[in-house]
Scaffold this active site. Sequence first.
Site, short mmCIF file in Angstrom:
data_model
loop_
_atom_site.label_atom_id
_atom_site.label_comp_id
_atom_site.label_asym_id
_atom_site.label_seq_id
_atom_site.Cartn_x
_atom_site.Cartn_y
_atom_site.Cartn_z
N GLU A 96 46.78 72.77 23.87
CA GLU A 96 46.34 72.00 23.99
C GLU A 96 48.49 71.11 23.26
OE1 GLU A 96 44.20 68.01 24.41
OE2 GLU A 96 43.36 69.65 24.00
N PHE A 178 35.44 65.24 32.05
CA PHE A 178 34.45 65.14 31.08
C PHE A 178 33.53 64.76 30.67
CE2 PHE A 178 37.43 65.60 26.50
CZ PHE A 178 37.98 66.76 27.37
#
Length: 318
Positions: A96, A178
């Site tokens: 990330e 998500f």
Amino acid sequence: MESQLDQLKKMTTIVADTGDINAIRDLKPVDATTNPSLLLKASQDPAYRPYLEQAKAWALSQGGSDAEQLANMTDKLAVLAGCEILSLIPGRISTEVDARLSFDTQATIIKAKKLIGLYNEAGIANERVLIKIASTWEGIEAARQLEKEGINCNLTLLFGFAQAVACADAGVFLISPFVGRILDWYKANSPEGTELSGSKDPGVLSVSRIYNYYKQHGYNTVVMGASFRNSEEIRQLAGCDRLTISPGLIEELAETKLPLDQKLFASAPLCNEAKVENSEQAFRWAMNEDAMATEKLAEGIRNFAADQVKLEQLLSQL
């Protein structure tokens, strides 16, 4: 009868949602994904101490200001952990970009190229790495450019349909909608008694809609459901391109010996939505109209940024 995990593996690529090297060694997933929160947790494990020390030594050798050295330490740690994980899996590792860069396209591109460069220096080809970027407009535009340059991206913190449309338009390699965090929002904001489980779970409905839309319109962007709160959410998305699952839920599925029905089919998408035109104006308006997506994206960026700071504090104390 086969376990539900073994049945699921025949329909969906399983990705381990953890930075725990021992867990990855035991679970044997195809891919793995990390983020600042997972790296922070893993770094508190004594087994990670050599990686922390190696990252510090490398950062010191690069010189620069204290801030530059700290940034180099965190980047190197992420890559060292990623390289170790790659030695245990056949597929890709997602690493990330600093969440504090989520609204800066050029800074995101620079950081992504730095991370992929560190992997390349370690002998890892671009094809084994996904650069994770928050699904802001700026992040998606950074991914558009990176994809053109052969750096594949995983767009994370994705909660709304507008984000998914923009990612597909940008040619993003993979998105991570998500599931569980969408459910969290609806639990907190729905009238008492609202049915939010099973096939009516709003996170499940969101990912199913995105998956079917992509398949109907021929997008190549991979859909990888993420952030699960329970195993039923996973079962409801059986057949999705990929699912990134925590070790605890993977173990639960491995211990469950019941039939598992496929819910999503690439060859027969349940969708009749017209293709949505993408633009910055349309994206920003759609996000403005989607309170859940706007609030959860902002919250996710804040939380990842906070854990990035905690990780830096941990490294600065070495």
